[in-house]
Design an enzyme around this catalytic site. Structure first.
Site, PDB file in Angstrom:
ATOM      1  N   THR A 138      15.906 -17.769  20.740  1.00 31.42           N
ATOM      2  CA  THR A 138      14.597 -18.218  21.228  1.00 31.42           C
ATOM      3  C   THR A 138      14.417 -19.673  20.809  1.00 31.42           C
ATOM      4  O   THR A 138      15.220 -20.234  20.048  1.00 31.42           O
ATOM      5  CB  THR A 138      13.434 -17.404  20.611  1.00 31.42           C
ATOM      6  OG1 THR A 138      13.404 -17.661  19.192  1.00 31.42           O
ATOM      7  CG2 THR A 138      13.571 -15.911  20.856  1.00 31.42           C
ATOM      8  N   LYS A 193       7.287 -15.314   5.297  1.00 28.12           N
ATOM      9  CA  LYS A 193       7.492 -13.957   5.803  1.00 28.12           C
ATOM     10  C   LYS A 193       7.454 -12.928   4.665  1.00 28.12           C
ATOM     11  O   LYS A 193       7.053 -11.777   4.876  1.00 28.12           O
ATOM     12  CB  LYS A 193       8.798 -13.879   6.589  1.00 28.12           C
ATOM     13  CG  LYS A 193       8.764 -14.682   7.901  1.00 28.12           C
ATOM     14  CD  LYS A 193       7.723 -14.156   8.886  1.00 28.12           C
ATOM     15  CE  LYS A 193       7.844 -14.807  10.263  1.00 28.12           C
ATOM     16  NZ  LYS A 193       6.877 -14.259  11.240  1.00 28.12           N
ATOM     17  N   ASP A 228      -5.372 -19.255  19.428  1.00 32.20           N
ATOM     18  CA  ASP A 228      -4.545 -20.056  18.509  1.00 32.20           C
ATOM     19  C   ASP A 228      -4.783 -19.474  17.125  1.00 32.20           C
ATOM     20  O   ASP A 228      -5.916 -19.516  16.616  1.00 32.20           O
ATOM     21  CB  ASP A 228      -4.987 -21.529  18.580  1.00 32.20           C
ATOM     22  CG  ASP A 228      -4.160 -22.428  17.654  1.00 32.20           C
ATOM     23  OD1 ASP A 228      -3.605 -21.932  16.646  1.00 32.20           O
ATOM     24  OD2 ASP A 228      -4.092 -23.634  17.933  1.00 32.20           O
ATOM     25  N   ASN A 285       2.598 -11.521  16.214  1.00 31.19           N
ATOM     26  CA  ASN A 285       3.932 -12.025  16.553  1.00 31.19           C
ATOM     27  C   ASN A 285       4.035 -13.547  16.444  1.00 31.19           C
ATOM     28  O   ASN A 285       5.120 -14.062  16.152  1.00 31.19           O
ATOM     29  CB  ASN A 285       4.285 -11.585  17.977  1.00 31.19           C
ATOM     30  CG  ASN A 285       5.490 -12.310  18.522  1.00 31.19           C
ATOM     31  OD1 ASN A 285       6.633 -11.985  18.185  1.00 31.19           O
ATOM     32  ND2 ASN A 285       5.259 -13.332  19.356  1.00 31.19           N
ATOM     33  N   TYR A 321       9.907 -20.910   5.481  1.00 30.28           N
ATOM     34  CA  TYR A 321       9.894 -19.767   6.403  1.00 30.28           C
ATOM     35  C   TYR A 321      10.069 -18.425   5.679  1.00 30.28           C
ATOM     36  O   TYR A 321       9.241 -17.521   5.847  1.00 30.28           O
ATOM     37  CB  TYR A 321      10.956 -19.972   7.479  1.00 30.28           C
ATOM     38  CG  TYR A 321      10.989 -18.904   8.538  1.00 30.28           C
ATOM     39  CD1 TYR A 321      10.000 -18.829   9.522  1.00 30.28           C
ATOM     40  CD2 TYR A 321      12.019 -17.962   8.575  1.00 30.28           C
ATOM     41  CE1 TYR A 321      10.036 -17.849  10.501  1.00 30.28           C
ATOM     42  CE2 TYR A 321      12.062 -16.987   9.549  1.00 30.28           C
ATOM     43  CZ  TYR A 321      11.074 -16.930  10.510  1.00 30.28           C
ATOM     44  OH  TYR A 321      11.118 -15.952  11.480  1.00 30.28           O
TER      45      TYR A 321
HETATM   46  N1  NAP Z   1      14.016 -15.628  16.829  1.00 29.80           N
HETATM   47  C1  NAP Z   1      14.435 -15.019  15.721  1.00 29.80           C
HETATM   48  O1  NAP Z   1      15.648 -15.016  15.387  1.00 29.80           O
HETATM   49  C2  NAP Z   1      13.460 -14.313  14.835  1.00 29.80           C
HETATM   50  C3  NAP Z   1      13.968 -13.539  13.775  1.00 29.80           C
HETATM   51  C4  NAP Z   1      13.071 -12.869  12.947  1.00 29.80           C
HETATM   52  C5  NAP Z   1      11.725 -12.981  13.182  1.00 29.80           C
HETATM   53  N2  NAP Z   1      11.254 -13.750  14.212  1.00 29.80           N
HETATM   54  C6  NAP Z   1       9.813 -13.827  14.406  1.00 29.80           C
HETATM   55  O2  NAP Z   1       9.488 -13.387  15.710  1.00 29.80           O
HETATM   56  C7  NAP Z   1       8.244 -13.976  16.117  1.00 29.80           C
HETATM   57  C8  NAP Z   1       8.403 -14.552  17.523  1.00 29.80           C
HETATM   58  O3  NAP Z   1       9.323 -15.637  17.443  1.00 29.80           O
HETATM   59  P1  NAP Z   1      10.266 -16.078  18.642  1.00 29.80           P
HETATM   60  O4  NAP Z   1      11.649 -16.099  18.114  1.00 29.80           O
HETATM   61  O5  NAP Z   1       9.938 -15.328  19.873  1.00 29.80           O
HETATM   62  O6  NAP Z   1       9.827 -17.616  18.754  1.00 29.80           O
HETATM   63  P2  NAP Z   1       9.288 -18.510  19.989  1.00 29.80           P
HETATM   64  O7  NAP Z   1      10.070 -18.239  21.231  1.00 29.80           O
HETATM   65  O8  NAP Z   1       9.235 -19.892  19.440  1.00 29.80           O
HETATM   66  O9  NAP Z   1       7.824 -17.941  20.215  1.00 29.80           O
HETATM   67  C9  NAP Z   1       6.831 -18.118  19.244  1.00 29.80           C
HETATM   68  C10 NAP Z   1       5.498 -17.821  19.884  1.00 29.80           C
HETATM   69  O10 NAP Z   1       4.482 -18.038  18.892  1.00 29.80           O
HETATM   70  C11 NAP Z   1       3.514 -18.892  19.461  1.00 29.80           C
HETATM   71  N3  NAP Z   1       2.752 -19.644  18.471  1.00 29.80           N
HETATM   72  C12 NAP Z   1       3.189 -20.529  17.545  1.00 29.80           C
HETATM   73  N4  NAP Z   1       2.157 -21.038  16.864  1.00 29.80           N
HETATM   74  C13 NAP Z   1       1.032 -20.440  17.361  1.00 29.80           C
HETATM   75  C14 NAP Z   1      -0.343 -20.538  17.088  1.00 29.80           C
HETATM   76  N5  NAP Z   1      -0.814 -21.384  16.162  1.00 29.80           N
HETATM   77  N6  NAP Z   1      -1.212 -19.763  17.778  1.00 29.80           N
HETATM   78  C15 NAP Z   1      -0.760 -18.919  18.737  1.00 29.80           C
HETATM   79  N7  NAP Z   1       0.526 -18.811  19.082  1.00 29.80           N
HETATM   80  C16 NAP Z   1       1.411 -19.559  18.383  1.00 29.80           C
HETATM   81  C17 NAP Z   1       4.282 -19.808  20.393  1.00 29.80           C
HETATM   82  O11 NAP Z   1       3.402 -20.439  21.288  1.00 29.80           O
HETATM   83  P3  NAP Z   1       3.752 -21.894  21.973  1.00 29.80           P
HETATM   84  O12 NAP Z   1       4.621 -21.587  23.169  1.00 29.80           O
HETATM   85  O13 NAP Z   1       2.405 -22.440  22.325  1.00 29.80           O
HETATM   86  O14 NAP Z   1       4.474 -22.703  20.927  1.00 29.80           O
HETATM   87  C18 NAP Z   1       5.183 -18.758  21.053  1.00 29.80           C
HETATM   88  O15 NAP Z   1       4.475 -18.051  22.047  1.00 29.80           O
HETATM   89  C19 NAP Z   1       7.902 -15.010  15.036  1.00 29.80           C
HETATM   90  O16 NAP Z   1       6.934 -14.468  14.157  1.00 29.80           O
HETATM   91  C20 NAP Z   1       9.217 -15.213  14.320  1.00 29.80           C
HETATM   92  O17 NAP Z   1       9.039 -15.653  12.991  1.00 29.80           O
HETATM   93  C21 NAP Z   1      12.091 -14.392  15.047  1.00 29.80           C
END
Ligand code: NAP
Length: 235
Positions: free
Chosen positions: A193, A164, A53, A79, A160
């Site tokens: 996601t 970032k 975590d 990530n 957010y």
């Molecule tokens: N989706 C987009 O459009 C987008 C665009 C630009 C950047 N991003 C970035 O890409 C990355 C991945 O996001 P995603 O879209 O794949 O989102 P997601 O599906 O919500 O996945 C986020 C992941 O981070 C984990 N997480 C959150 N808080 C945590 C903590 N305290 N300790 C450990 N793990 C934690 C979540 O675990 P749980 O399952 O336990 O919650 C999940 O595995 C993020 O950094 C996000 O900001 C996403």
């Protein structure tokens, strides 16, 4: 053999990145804060699971000990991230954001990255080709969000994009401090996601591409930069 840790890899973009890097021959640690979901994802992907975590020193330090005891680390992919959404109730979102919301977002997205780096840098320093990929966002770009002609300009949230942008500064500063490592920020693109209630316009397969590419950057490749799939992005 390259050993890679991905935080928040039990689902979303992190999970797909883990799948791709296992396919590429890496020994991959799926970092997850929930043991059951993390272990299941790791089993399905042919990866290893480590409880982590990013907001909790104890699990991060224990994860570093586990990975160190198993042989060390070459690639760290920061990530794990959250997006704190503020409802638009007819008042500007900027008027509704609170100090607690900011702290909550920074705890995961910014302090989490520092916490994980602090624990894993000693392992990375012992790697022959250490790499860090910080998963940032296009919403981190001060250039784009301040440009009325750029599509990202519409985004009203405070916490957010600010978090970032801070991640990008971490990339710049750590890259200078550790010139022997390749440390870069990446923007995966707007992706379907749970982070955005599955409103994104592209797939996790498309999103993982730039992360996978920068995880495999050559020792003489770029460091201290910000990239999406098409190349460098403005800060
Ligand atoms: N989706 C987009 O459009 C987008 C665009 C630009 C950047 N991003 C970035 O890409 C990355 C991945 O996001 P995603 O879209 O794949 O989102 P997601 O599906 O919500 O996945 C986020 C992941 O981070 C984990 N997480 C959150 N808080 C945590 C903590 N305290 N300790 C450990 N793990 C934690 C979540 O675990 P749980 O399952 O336990 O919650 C999940 O595995 C993020 O950094 C996000 O900001 C996403």
């Amino acid at each position: 053999m390259t050993t890679t840790l991905i935080t928040g890899a039990n689902k979303g973009i992190g999970r797909e990145t883990a799948r791709r890097l296992v396919e590429a021959g890496h020994t991959v640690y799926v970092g997850a804060r929930d043991a059951e979901r993390g272990r299941r994802a790791a089993e399905e992907l042919g990866a290893r699971f480590v409880l982590l975590d990013v907001t909790d020193d104890a699990t991060v330090e224990a994860a570093a000990k586990t990975v160190e005891a198993a042989g060390g680390l070459d690639v760290l992919i920061n990530n794990a991230g959250i997006e704190t959404r503020t409802e638009d109730n007819g008042v500007p979102v900027a008027a509704t954001v609170t100090g607690d919301q900011m702290r909550n977002t920074f705890e995961t997205n910014v302090f989490g990255v520092v916490r994980v780096l602090h624990a894993f840098l000693p392992l990375l320093e012992r790697s022959a080709a250490p790499v860090v990929v910080n998963v940032s966002s296009g919403l981190a770009s001060l250039t784009h969000l301040s440009d009325p002609d750029h599509p990202a300009h519409f985004y009203p949230g405070i916490a957010y994009p600010t978090s970032k942008a801070a991640v990008n500064m971490l990339t710049v500063q750590y890259a200078k401090a550790f010139p022997g490592m390749r440390i870069n920020s990446v923007e995966p693109g707007f992706t379907r996601t749970d982070l955005n209630g599955n409103t994104g316009t592209q797939t996790v397969e498309e999103a993982a591409e730039i992360i996978v590419r920068m995880a495999q950057v050559a020792p003489d490749g770029p460091t201290g930069g910000f990239f999406d799939i098409n190349g460098p992005l403005p800060w």
